[in-house]
Design a protein around this motif. Structure first.
Motif, short mmCIF file in Angstrom:
data_model
loop_
_atom_site.label_atom_id
_atom_site.label_comp_id
_atom_site.label_asym_id
_atom_site.label_seq_id
_atom_site.Cartn_x
_atom_site.Cartn_y
_atom_site.Cartn_z
N PHE A 11 1.09 -1.15 -0.17
CA PHE A 11 0.23 0.11 0.16
C PHE A 11 1.14 1.25 0.24
O PHE A 11 2.08 0.91 0.40
CB PHE A 11 -0.49 0.27 1.20
CG PHE A 11 -1.72 0.89 0.78
CD1 PHE A 11 -2.98 0.57 -0.13
CD2 PHE A 11 -2.63 1.65 1.63
CE1 PHE A 11 -4.37 1.22 -0.04
CE2 PHE A 11 -2.83 2.43 1.44
CZ PHE A 11 -4.71 2.46 0.73
N GLY A 13 2.58 4.13 0.87
CA GLY A 13 3.67 4.00 2.19
C GLY A 13 4.15 3.32 3.10
O GLY A 13 4.29 3.16 4.40
N LYS A 16 7.96 1.24 0.01
CA LYS A 16 8.59 0.11 -0.91
C LYS A 16 9.50 1.03 -1.71
O LYS A 16 10.80 0.36 -1.67
CB LYS A 16 7.78 0.70 -2.29
CG LYS A 16 6.71 -0.64 -1.68
CD LYS A 16 5.40 -0.43 -3.08
CE LYS A 16 5.12 0.78 -2.65
NZ LYS A 16 3.17 1.13 -3.50
N ILE A 46 2.27 12.97 -10.42
CA ILE A 46 1.85 12.23 -10.26
C ILE A 46 0.13 12.52 -10.03
O ILE A 46 -1.39 12.86 -10.71
CB ILE A 46 1.77 11.24 -9.44
CG1 ILE A 46 2.58 10.55 -9.44
CG2 ILE A 46 0.60 10.08 -9.42
CD1 ILE A 46 2.72 9.62 -10.41
N ARG A 59 -4.68 4.84 -14.71
CA ARG A 59 -4.03 3.41 -14.97
C ARG A 59 -3.13 3.13 -16.17
O ARG A 59 -2.22 2.52 -16.67
CB ARG A 59 -5.20 2.80 -14.78
CG ARG A 59 -5.55 3.19 -13.45
CD ARG A 59 -4.38 2.69 -11.79
NE ARG A 59 -5.05 3.31 -10.78
CZ ARG A 59 -4.60 3.17 -9.69
NH1 ARG A 59 -3.18 2.15 -9.98
NH2 ARG A 59 -5.01 3.73 -8.53
N GLY A 81 3.60 1.49 -8.00
CA GLY A 81 2.45 2.07 -8.01
C GLY A 81 1.64 1.05 -6.49
O GLY A 81 1.52 -0.14 -6.78
N ARG A 119 -0.51 12.24 -3.19
CA ARG A 119 -1.09 10.49 -2.63
C ARG A 119 -2.89 10.59 -3.25
O ARG A 119 -3.38 11.49 -2.34
CB ARG A 119 -0.71 9.95 -2.17
CG ARG A 119 0.67 9.03 -2.00
CD ARG A 119 1.15 7.87 -0.84
NE ARG A 119 2.31 7.04 -1.37
CZ ARG A 119 3.41 8.13 -0.43
NH1 ARG A 119 3.80 9.17 0.19
NH2 ARG A 119 4.27 7.06 -1.27
N PRO A 120 -2.91 11.50 -4.18
CA PRO A 120 -4.44 11.72 -4.66
C PRO A 120 -5.78 10.67 -3.50
O PRO A 120 -6.54 11.19 -3.20
CB PRO A 120 -4.21 11.77 -5.77
CG PRO A 120 -3.60 11.90 -6.73
CD PRO A 120 -2.98 11.30 -5.46
C1 S3P Z 1 -1.09 4.74 -5.80
C2 S3P Z 1 -0.51 5.52 -5.29
C3 S3P Z 1 0.89 5.60 -5.51
C4 S3P Z 1 0.45 6.34 -6.93
C5 S3P Z 1 -0.59 6.64 -7.02
C6 S3P Z 1 -1.72 5.86 -6.87
C7 S3P Z 1 -2.72 3.82 -5.69
O1 S3P Z 1 1.94 5.38 -5.73
O2 S3P Z 1 0.78 5.19 -7.96
O3 S3P Z 1 -1.37 7.89 -6.16
O4 S3P Z 1 -3.22 3.57 -6.70
O5 S3P Z 1 -2.19 2.77 -4.57
P1 S3P Z 1 2.64 4.49 -4.03
O6 S3P Z 1 2.77 3.61 -4.06
O7 S3P Z 1 4.33 4.63 -4.69
O8 S3P Z 1 2.45 5.35 -3.11
#
Ligand code: S3P
Length: 165
Positions: A11, A13, A16, A46, A59, A81, A119-120
């Motif tokens: 997930f 945060g 990774k 992003i 996506r 991500g 992170r939206p």
């Molecule tokens: C997302 C995770 C983000 C990034 C985007 C969408 C997701 O990456 O790809 O904001 O859908 O969980 P991180 O997992 O590196 O934060």
């Protein structure tokens, strides 16, 4: 197929990228982060991509990025991500998948304002928690290994142990 790659999922945060960078250095491999790749391919952050084009287009960008990785990337530690395995379940075709499993409470503790603003899908904590619950099952199902730990050094040791097997 590029079976020498190590792919870190988990997930938002879950650490990774931090773990991936250290692991790459210690195993003398390259390191890639799909979010950073997409940001540089598109020359946009992003959060701007989500705002301007929406999640579906993001996506599609992830899919193009994954196709490239699958075809051309080897001997690399790849942090993907958090949503990538959900939308691209054939992730194992690009390498060994390690799910870094961290509790939602621990993720929240690690997130500061800056990390949240990147992170939206973490803007609404309640929705993020729901997403977390749904995704845990998907990450687990798609992983070759699951590493459940909140301590960076222990996680790194466990990954290295797995790689030596
Ligand atoms: C997302 C995770 C983000 C990034 C985007 C969408 C997701 O990456 O790809 O904001 O859908 O969980 P991180 O997992 O590196 O934060």
């Amino acid at each position: 197929m590029s079976l020498n790659n190590i792919i870190l999922t988990g997930f938002m945060g879950s650490g990774k990228s931090t773990i991936g960078r250290i692991l790459a250095k210690e195993t003398k491999s390259y390191f890639l982060d799909t979010d950073i790749l997409i940001e540089s391919f598109e020359n946009m952050k992003i959060s701007e991509i989500f705002e301007k084009f929406g999640e579906d287009e993001f996506r599609n960008m992830e899919k193009r990025c994954f196709e490239w990785i699958k075809k051309d990337v080897q001997n690399t530690v790849i942090s993907v991500g958090g949503g990538l395995p959900v939308f691209i379940p054939e992730i194992k075709e690009a390498g060994k998948v390690i799910y870094l499993k961290v509790s939602f409470e621990d993720i929240l503790k690690r997130m500061n304002e800056e990390e949240l603003s990147k992170r939206p899908l973490f803007k609404d904590i309640k929705k993020a928690k729901e997403l977390f619950i749904k995704r845990d099952e998907i990450y687990s199902k798609l992983a070759d290994y699951i590493i459940e730990n909140r301590n960076l050094n222990i996680t790194l040791e466990k990954i290295k142990e797995l790689l030596c097997k």
